[in-house]
Write an enzyme that holds these catalytic residues in place. Structure first.
Site, PDB file in Angstrom:
ATOM      1  N   ARG A 290      -0.972  -5.455   5.012  1.00  0.00           N
ATOM      2  CA  ARG A 290      -0.149  -5.027   3.880  1.00  0.00           C
ATOM      3  C   ARG A 290       0.977  -4.119   4.355  1.00  0.00           C
ATOM      4  O   ARG A 290       0.813  -3.361   5.313  1.00  0.00           O
ATOM      5  CB  ARG A 290      -1.002  -4.271   2.861  1.00  0.00           C
ATOM      6  CG  ARG A 290      -2.133  -5.051   2.262  1.00  0.00           C
ATOM      7  CD  ARG A 290      -2.992  -4.191   1.338  1.00  0.00           C
ATOM      8  NE  ARG A 290      -3.604  -3.082   2.047  1.00  0.00           N
ATOM      9  CZ  ARG A 290      -4.449  -2.217   1.487  1.00  0.00           C
ATOM     10  NH1 ARG A 290      -4.762  -2.348   0.215  1.00  0.00           N
ATOM     11  NH2 ARG A 290      -4.973  -1.225   2.195  1.00  0.00           N
TER      12      ARG A 290
ATOM     13  N   ARG B 200       0.882  -1.179   0.000  1.00  0.00           N
ATOM     14  CA  ARG B 200       0.000   0.000   0.000  1.00  0.00           C
ATOM     15  C   ARG B 200       0.911   1.218   0.000  1.00  0.00           C
ATOM     16  O   ARG B 200       1.721   1.407   0.906  1.00  0.00           O
ATOM     17  CB  ARG B 200      -0.888  -0.017   1.247  1.00  0.00           C
ATOM     18  CG  ARG B 200      -1.797   1.214   1.424  1.00  0.00           C
ATOM     19  CD  ARG B 200      -2.799   1.324   0.286  1.00  0.00           C
ATOM     20  NE  ARG B 200      -3.805   2.337   0.570  1.00  0.00           N
ATOM     21  CZ  ARG B 200      -3.642   3.642   0.409  1.00  0.00           C
ATOM     22  NH1 ARG B 200      -2.475   4.110  -0.025  1.00  0.00           N
ATOM     23  NH2 ARG B 200      -4.617   4.491   0.669  1.00  0.00           N
TER      24      ARG B 200
ATOM     25  N   GLU C 258     -10.950   5.098  -5.703  1.00  0.00           N
ATOM     26  CA  GLU C 258     -11.291   3.686  -5.784  1.00  0.00           C
ATOM     27  C   GLU C 258     -11.617   3.332  -7.239  1.00  0.00           C
ATOM     28  O   GLU C 258     -11.971   4.201  -8.045  1.00  0.00           O
ATOM     29  CB  GLU C 258     -12.495   3.383  -4.895  1.00  0.00           C
ATOM     30  CG  GLU C 258     -12.260   3.652  -3.412  1.00  0.00           C
ATOM     31  CD  GLU C 258     -11.251   2.694  -2.801  1.00  0.00           C
ATOM     32  OE1 GLU C 258     -11.146   1.544  -3.290  1.00  0.00           O
ATOM     33  OE2 GLU C 258     -10.559   3.091  -1.848  1.00  0.00           O
TER      34      GLU C 258
END
Length: 221
Positions: A94, A52, A60
């Site tokens: 992540r 990330r 998005e």
């Protein structure tokens, strides 16, 4: 008793060191996937790791410019070797990190400069974050990337419920509509203009193309 206390302190120190080291190490690997504008997949010694990108938040995939943001990130790093410098881990496990191309460019910074992400003020706390906010202001002034939209919705607002608001509306008559699921846009009067997933509107064809949408094969807008 003293020895037991010392041992306990030593064990705790080792735990803290290991946790810190897991975040502090860096590695180089090939980018084997780009999930969206701010998330990539990198091979680390044969293991795929999700990264990330630190300090930024891109639209998005179902938002306007989500497709374009992903394509921009792909254009810079897809299939290439990058260096990842972890800063943290998120709630999904992540790695949250700085990503650098081998020619020295910072992917995090480039995305903001091109206008395909907001600086994520809630999490961007490093000394360079004010510089990134300046890059964002310049991109906005130049109407670059997502800033071509006069009222873009921040992705954190979209995730918090804005997507329900978007989904509850249909594109107004007289505007081009975008299907957030297929990424196709339709001209006013097209039989698919008011489809179930056509919840994003564009004032003209160029705006839809800039947002990363493809023209409908039927109405050929």
């Amino acid at each position: 008793m003293f020895q037991k206390r010392c041992s306990a302190v030593l064990v705790w120190a080792c735990v803290v060191f290991c946790l810190s080291a897991s975040v502090a190490w860096g590695f180089e690997g090939k980018v084997v996937g780009v999930s969206d504008g701010d998330t990539i997949k990198v091979l680390d010694h044969g293991k795929m790791v999700k990264i990330r990108i630190y300090g930024v938040d891109a639209p998005e995939k179902k938002q306007a410019f989500g497709v374009k943001a992903r394509e921009f990130t792909q254009s810079l790093v897809a299939g290439k070797i990058v260096r990842v410098e972890p800063q943290d881990t998120d709630r999904y496990g992540r790695i949250v990190g700085m990503v650098y191309t081998l020619d020295g460019r910072c992917l995090n910074e480039e995305i903001v400069k091109a206008g395909f992400a907001w600086v994520y003020n809630q999490y961007c706390k490093q000394d360079f974050c004010p510089d990134w906010r300046s890059f964002q202001a310049s991109a906005k002034a130049g109407r670059m990337g997502l800033w071509a939209d006069p009222e873009p919705m921040a992705p954190w607002d979209y995730r918090r419920g804005g997507k329900k608001l978007v989904a509850s509306k249909t594109a107004p008559a007289g505007t081009y509509s975008g299907n957030v699921k297929s990424g196709v846009f339709h001209a006013p009067g097209c039989k698919y203009h008011d489809c179930k997933n056509c919840t994003i509107s564009f004032p003209n064809r160029n705006a839809a193309v800039q947002a990363g949408y493809r023209p409908c094969g039927l109405c050929n807008p």
